[in-house]
Design a protein around this motif. Structure first.
Motif, PDB file in Angstrom:
ATOM      1  N   GLY A  50       0.806  -1.221   0.000  1.00 19.33           N
ATOM      2  CA  GLY A  50       0.000   0.000   0.000  1.00 19.33           C
ATOM      3  C   GLY A  50       0.832   1.260   0.000  1.00 19.33           C
ATOM      4  N   ILE A  51       1.957   1.258   0.722  1.00 19.10           N
ATOM      5  CA  ILE A  51       2.772   2.473   0.833  1.00 19.10           C
ATOM      6  C   ILE A  51       3.570   2.730  -0.443  1.00 19.10           C
ATOM      7  CG2 ILE A  51       4.985   1.594   1.742  1.00 19.10           C
ATOM      8  CD1 ILE A  51       4.817   3.756   3.913  1.00 19.10           C
ATOM      9  N   LYS A  52       3.787   1.672  -1.253  1.00 19.82           N
ATOM     10  CA  LYS A  52       4.589   1.788  -2.467  1.00 19.82           C
ATOM     11  C   LYS A  52       3.780   2.262  -3.673  1.00 19.82           C
ATOM     12  CE  LYS A  52       7.090  -1.914  -3.365  1.00 19.82           C
ATOM     13  NZ  LYS A  52       7.504  -3.340  -3.384  1.00 19.82           N
ATOM     14  N   CYS A  53       2.495   1.995  -3.667  1.00 17.59           N
ATOM     15  CA  CYS A  53       1.731   2.138  -4.911  1.00 17.59           C
ATOM     16  C   CYS A  53       0.973   3.453  -5.043  1.00 17.59           C
ATOM     17  CB  CYS A  53       0.752   0.970  -5.055  1.00 17.59           C
ATOM     18  SG  CYS A  53      -0.603   1.014  -3.860  1.00 17.59           S
ATOM     19  N   GLN A  54       1.196   4.413  -4.174  1.00 15.85           N
ATOM     20  CA  GLN A  54       0.446   5.668  -4.260  1.00 15.85           C
ATOM     21  C   GLN A  54       1.272   6.811  -3.683  1.00 15.85           C
ATOM     22  OE1 GLN A  54      -2.905   5.787  -1.373  1.00 15.85           O
ATOM     23  NE2 GLN A  54      -2.067   3.889  -0.526  1.00 15.85           N
ATOM     24  N   THR A 105      -3.407   1.589  16.318  1.00 13.62           N
ATOM     25  CA  THR A 105      -4.615   2.403  16.118  1.00 13.62           C
ATOM     26  C   THR A 105      -4.505   3.203  14.829  1.00 13.62           C
ATOM     27  OG1 THR A 105      -4.851   2.588  18.529  1.00 13.62           O
ATOM     28  CG2 THR A 105      -6.154   4.095  17.192  1.00 13.62           C
ATOM     29  N   ALA A 106      -3.320   3.757  14.556  1.00 16.38           N
ATOM     30  CA  ALA A 106      -3.105   4.494  13.305  1.00 16.38           C
ATOM     31  C   ALA A 106      -3.314   3.582  12.104  1.00 16.38           C
ATOM     32  CB  ALA A 106      -1.695   5.087  13.286  1.00 16.38           C
ATOM     33  N   ILE A 107      -2.814   2.349  12.179  1.00 16.43           N
ATOM     34  CA  ILE A 107      -3.006   1.379  11.092  1.00 16.43           C
ATOM     35  C   ILE A 107      -4.485   1.083  10.903  1.00 16.43           C
ATOM     36  CG2 ILE A 107      -2.607  -1.036  10.439  1.00 16.43           C
ATOM     37  CD1 ILE A 107       0.176  -0.764  11.763  1.00 16.43           C
ATOM     38  N   ARG A 108      -5.211   0.947  12.005  1.00 16.25           N
ATOM     39  CA  ARG A 108      -6.650   0.670  11.906  1.00 16.25           C
ATOM     40  C   ARG A 108      -7.396   1.833  11.248  1.00 16.25           C
ATOM     41  NH1 ARG A 108      -8.025  -3.911  14.317  1.00 16.25           N
ATOM     42  NH2 ARG A 108      -6.810  -4.775  16.045  1.00 16.25           N
ATOM     43  N   TYR A 109      -6.848   3.044  11.355  1.00 17.65           N
ATOM     44  CA  TYR A 109      -7.470   4.200  10.702  1.00 17.65           C
ATOM     45  C   TYR A 109      -6.900   4.442   9.303  1.00 17.65           C
ATOM     46  CZ  TYR A 109     -10.342   5.723  14.604  1.00 17.65           C
ATOM     47  OH  TYR A 109     -11.322   5.796  15.567  1.00 17.65           O
ATOM     48  N   GLY A 110      -6.130   3.470   8.789  1.00 20.72           N
ATOM     49  CA  GLY A 110      -5.700   3.547   7.395  1.00 20.72           C
ATOM     50  C   GLY A 110      -4.257   3.920   7.156  1.00 20.72           C
ATOM     51  N   ALA A 111      -3.470   4.173   8.204  1.00 23.29           N
ATOM     52  CA  ALA A 111      -2.060   4.534   8.021  1.00 23.29           C
ATOM     53  C   ALA A 111      -1.241   3.295   7.666  1.00 23.29           C
ATOM     54  CB  ALA A 111      -1.512   5.185   9.287  1.00 23.29           C
ATOM     55  N   TYR A 112      -0.189   3.501   6.900  1.00 20.57           N
ATOM     56  CA  TYR A 112       0.743   2.428   6.553  1.00 20.57           C
ATOM     57  C   TYR A 112       1.987   2.597   7.433  1.00 20.57           C
ATOM     58  CZ  TYR A 112      -2.235   2.386   2.404  1.00 20.57           C
ATOM     59  OH  TYR A 112      -3.310   2.351   1.554  1.00 20.57           O
ATOM     60  N   CYS A 113       2.004   1.925   8.570  1.00 19.63           N
ATOM     61  CA  CYS A 113       3.106   2.054   9.524  1.00 19.63           C
ATOM     62  C   CYS A 113       4.014   0.832   9.412  1.00 19.63           C
ATOM     63  CB  CYS A 113       2.579   2.185  10.954  1.00 19.63           C
ATOM     64  SG  CYS A 113       1.560   3.655  11.215  1.00 19.63           S
ATOM     65  N   LEU A 114       5.289   1.080   9.123  1.00 18.65           N
ATOM     66  CA  LEU A 114       6.227  -0.010   8.880  1.00 18.65           C
ATOM     67  C   LEU A 114       7.449   0.107   9.784  1.00 18.65           C
ATOM     68  CD1 LEU A 114       6.150  -0.003   4.981  1.00 18.65           C
ATOM     69  CD2 LEU A 114       5.203  -1.773   6.471  1.00 18.65           C
ATOM     70  N   ASN A 115       7.717  -0.969  10.525  1.00 21.25           N
ATOM     71  CA  ASN A 115       8.980  -1.046  11.242  1.00 21.25           C
ATOM     72  C   ASN A 115      10.031  -1.694  10.347  1.00 21.25           C
ATOM     73  OD1 ASN A 115       7.783  -3.559  11.278  1.00 21.25           O
ATOM     74  ND2 ASN A 115       8.088  -3.937  13.452  1.00 21.25           N
ATOM     75  N   TYR A 116      11.276  -1.651  10.778  1.00 23.37           N
ATOM     76  CA  TYR A 116      12.407  -2.209  10.020  1.00 23.37           C
ATOM     77  C   TYR A 116      12.422  -1.714   8.575  1.00 23.37           C
ATOM     78  CZ  TYR A 116      13.238  -4.988  14.122  1.00 23.37           C
ATOM     79  OH  TYR A 116      13.510  -5.366  15.414  1.00 23.37           O
ATOM     80  N   ILE A 176       9.103   5.978  -1.677  1.00 24.94           N
ATOM     81  CA  ILE A 176       7.789   6.381  -1.166  1.00 24.94           C
ATOM     82  C   ILE A 176       7.600   7.853  -1.519  1.00 24.94           C
ATOM     83  CG2 ILE A 176       6.321   6.615   0.873  1.00 24.94           C
ATOM     84  CD1 ILE A 176       8.096   4.527   2.257  1.00 24.94           C
ATOM     85  N   ARG A 177       6.548   8.152  -2.249  1.00 22.18           N
ATOM     86  CA  ARG A 177       6.257   9.535  -2.639  1.00 22.18           C
ATOM     87  C   ARG A 177       5.272  10.151  -1.653  1.00 22.18           C
ATOM     88  NH1 ARG A 177       9.516  11.673  -6.768  1.00 22.18           N
ATOM     89  NH2 ARG A 177      10.324   9.870  -7.915  1.00 22.18           N
ATOM     90  N   ALA A 178       5.484  11.414  -1.299  1.00 19.07           N
ATOM     91  CA  ALA A 178       4.592  12.090  -0.346  1.00 19.07           C
ATOM     92  C   ALA A 178       4.607  13.598  -0.577  1.00 19.07           C
ATOM     93  CB  ALA A 178       5.023  11.783   1.080  1.00 19.07           C
TER      94      ALA A 178
END
Length: 721
Positions: free
Chosen positions: A63-67, A234-245, A278-280
């Protein structure tokens, strides 16, 4: 004597009267107004989000890579995950990357307090510092909010301030009451004054000599690593893409109106080695001690603003403090504040404050450990022998103090947080503290929306937003775990206070113990309530390495480094089954976790301390220890081996596994050659005398064997009455 007694009584009466008047006219109404507020119920949509299965890590990566994101947050500590949660709840497309595990740095190595800062309030008053006062007031409001939104992880804790001079009684009383007053309607519980007798009743370990009275006030306490993880989930449940490592290799830039602007990042998955971009529209730097590293990625000429400071904590057994009463030493020998707190059924003491360099693996030092132990000795009764060997674990966290780049005087350290917007549009949030993470995040996202022309679909709503695990939690939830699943009471309480309403999911993963009771819930270590099902659940919470489990999903390494070392092989075995690790990967994980325990949790320092204890025995004492040594070395080899221990325990009728025998031998085997010679044995005896080693199983075996031989000798000679 009589005039002195009368004066004391008058003083107590005047303080009590003033306190009663203050409580009746100010504190009681504010507390009642707080508890009379209607509880804001979560919407069905929010509850559905909290109960839905979490996406897999692979799905988050995809998800974080494709948008193109609205916001990319760098840093997975409390500030970073707080920013991600704030942005996600506003409807912004949000991503977060952390090069290690969530909360693996400073945010998991705090004093575990949620506080406004009694000391800061004192400085605000004496220095007429309105900014400091505002910081305390904001922190006290956020303290109450955090306890409300995560009641399974955070709770009020009474903290005692012992007073040893009469003139300090009204002085400290006024200061603590001012702390209550500033909290206003967000007051947790009113502070109160204790007589000497009552203080010793609540805190019997306290030094009695010259104690006049004590004050008790309330602050919040929490499990910092689990709180940070709850924010991330909680952030992930609200749609955030949170990645460790996921490590940032460089920042992406684009040219807008002739100026370079940051527009994303190139990252690497440190587990697989895969690199991607990752584009932002907006990049937020929330990396704590690494603040300047990211700032210089964006602008190599950026001025350094972070001034890191190391804070060391130590952990002692639970008998060092009452079960539910902390202690504050407001003025140590070098002017620093030391807290002495019950936490997770152990006693936590710290912290130090020493300038340091930024490091991925900060290490505690023996000097800092001894400083804390010496300060503890000053406050505890002489009946309590404060021993170096009682230190169960020790760790260091790096506090990212910052200079404000927005002010001309860059030499002054910012007491609050700092938000910097660079010319290249990189937004940096630095400084602050755990308690104010939410307000810091809100302010940062407000700035991002303004600077980067973002269009949130919702207003900020993190104030009062219940975190993962909180919606279905109640103080009696653990009883259902005992009754419905057959868990031990201690284990059920631990699960309820760690996972909240998700404790039922952990319980469902528990295997049968094969015993009549408990029915399920096999422990990872017999001394602590962590169970094997938590390892399985940890991987659903994005644990990727063994240290994620022993340090942050559970807190075993922080509580007892030796117990964590003993539980480690089983943790790796279970993770290997779930994640398909081959033998090579398992050995790598074991070595990696062992290095972590030795360097970052104080295991190496403890061993060095044991080696460095000087030998200072008399001739008679040496002869006594030699006889004890030879009681096990029956073949006169000059050393004790694993076979000698096996023979001893067999003769004693005790069943000890080979793994346990090796652990017992390792306690003394300084040369790591599977043998204990007389020199190593004498070093052990000296370390025990010094207090560097306590509860040695090896020494106990020798003592018992010697006493057994003495008894046999007397009986065979016909001695006795």
């Amino acid at each position: 004597m009589k005039p002195l007694k009368i004066a004391k009584r008058l003083l107590y009466l005047s303080i009590a009267g003033a306190g009663g008047f203050y409580t009746a006219t100010v504190l009681y109404p504010t507390v009642m107004s707080r508890y009379s507020k209607e509880t804001q119920c979560s919407s069905p949509e929010d509850i559905a989000k909290m109960n839905a299965p979490l996406p897999l890590r692979e799905e988050l990566i995809k998800g974080i890579k494709c948008q193109e994101l609205d916001v990319l947050v760098i840093g997975g500590g409390c500030t970073g995950v707080g920013v991600a949660l704030d942005a996600a709840t506003r409807g912004l497309k949000t991503g977060l990357v952390e090069k290690f595990d969530f909360s693996s740095g400073t945010s998991s190595r705090s004093t575990k307090l949620i506080h406004g800062g009694v000391r800061y309030l004192q400085k605000a008053i004496f220095n007429f510092d309105i900014e400091q006062y505002k910081m305390v007031k904001e922190a006290l409001a956020e303290r109450a909010n955090l306890i409300n939104v995560a009641p399974h992880l955070a709770y009020p804790l009474p903290i005692m301030l012992p007073v040893y001079k009469w003139w300090q009684v009204p002085y400290f009383w006024a200061g603590i009451k001012m702390y209550d007053f500033v909290a206003g309607s967000e007051l947790l519980k009113p502070s109160y004054l204790l007589s000497k007798a009552k203080a010793l009743e609540f805190f019997p370990m306290l030094k009695k000599d010259e104690l006049k009275a004590a004050l008790v006030y309330f602050d919040g306490q929490h499990d910092d690593a689990r709180m940070s993880l709850a924010l991330a989930i909680t952030a992930i449940r609200y749609g955030a893409y949170c990645l460790n490592y996921t490590k940032v290799l460089c920042l992406l830039k684009t040219c807008v109106n002739g100026k370079q602007q940051v527009c994303g990042a190139k990252v690497v998955n440190t587990i697989t080695g895969e690199e991607y971009t990752i584009r932002a529209k907006c990049v937020i730097n929330a990396t704590g001690p690494y603040t300047d590293q990211i700032r210089t990625m964006a602008d190599k000429h950026a001025t350094q603003i972070c001034q890191p400071s190391a804070g060391v904590h130590i952990v002692l057994p639970d008998y060092y403090s009452p079960e539910n009463m902390g202690l504050l030493d407001p003025s140590t020998s070098d002017g620093r504040v030391i807290f002495f707190l019950p936490w997770q059924n152990v006693t936590l003491a710290g912290t130090t404050d020493t300038p340091c360099e930024v490091a991925d693996n900060p290490k505690p030092t023996e000097k800092d450990i001894q400083f804390i132990l010496n300060e503890i000795r000053n406050y505890l009764s002489p009946d309590v022998e404060v021993r170096r060997g009682d230190v169960l674990s020790a760790w260091s966290g790096i506090r990212p103090l910052v200079s404000d780049p927005n002010k001309a005087d860059t030499q002054s350290i910012a007491r609050n947080h700092v938000i910097e917007v660079a010319d290249n549009k990189l937004i940096t949030i630095a400084g602050g503290k755990w308690t104010t993470y939410r307000s810091m995040a809100e302010e940062t996202v407000d700035k991002a929306v303004e600077v980067c022309d973002l269009a949130p679909s919702n207003p900020c709503k993190t104030k009062g937003l219940m975190l993962d695990g909180s919606h279905g939690w109640s103080p009696t939830l653990f009883i259902r775990l005992v009754q419905d699943y057959g868990l031990e009471n201690a284990v059920a309480q631990h699960l309820a206070s760690t996972y909240g309403d998700k404790a039922f999911k952990v319980a469902k993963l528990s295997n049968m113990t094969g015993k009549r009771w408990p029915v399920v819930g096999k422990r990872l270590h017999e001394e602590y309530p962590y169970i094997e099902a938590e390892v399985k659940y940890a991987m659903r919470e994005y644990a990727c390495r063994a240290i994620d489990v022993i340090a942050r999903r559970t807190r075993l390494s922080f509580i007892n480094v030796h117990a964590a070392q003993e539980a480690l092989p089983r943790v790796i075995e279970m993770m290997a089954q779930e994640l398909c690790w081959d033998e090579k990967r398992q050995q790598e994980e074991l070595a990696h976790a062992e290095r972590y325990l030795r360097a970052e949790m104080g295991l190496d320092i403890k061993r060095l301390t044991e080696k460095d204890v000087p030998l200072n025995f008399t001739k008679d004492e040496i002869n006594h220890f030699v006889r004890r040594f030879k009681s096990l070395d029956v073949e006169n080899k000059g050393y004790i081996s694993i076979n000698d221990l096996r023979r001893y325990f067999k003769n004693m009728g005790e069943r000890i596994s080979d793994d346990q025998l090796h652990e017992i031998l390792k306690e003394v085997d300084l040369n790591r050659n599977a043998q204990v010679d007389i020199g190593e044995f004498l070093q052990l005896m000296s370390a025990i005398e010094y207090g560097a080693i306590v509860n040695s199983r090896f020494a106990k075996a020798l003592q018992d064997n010697e006493e057994k031989l003495k008894k046999i000798s007397v009986e065979r000679s016909g001695g006795g009455v």
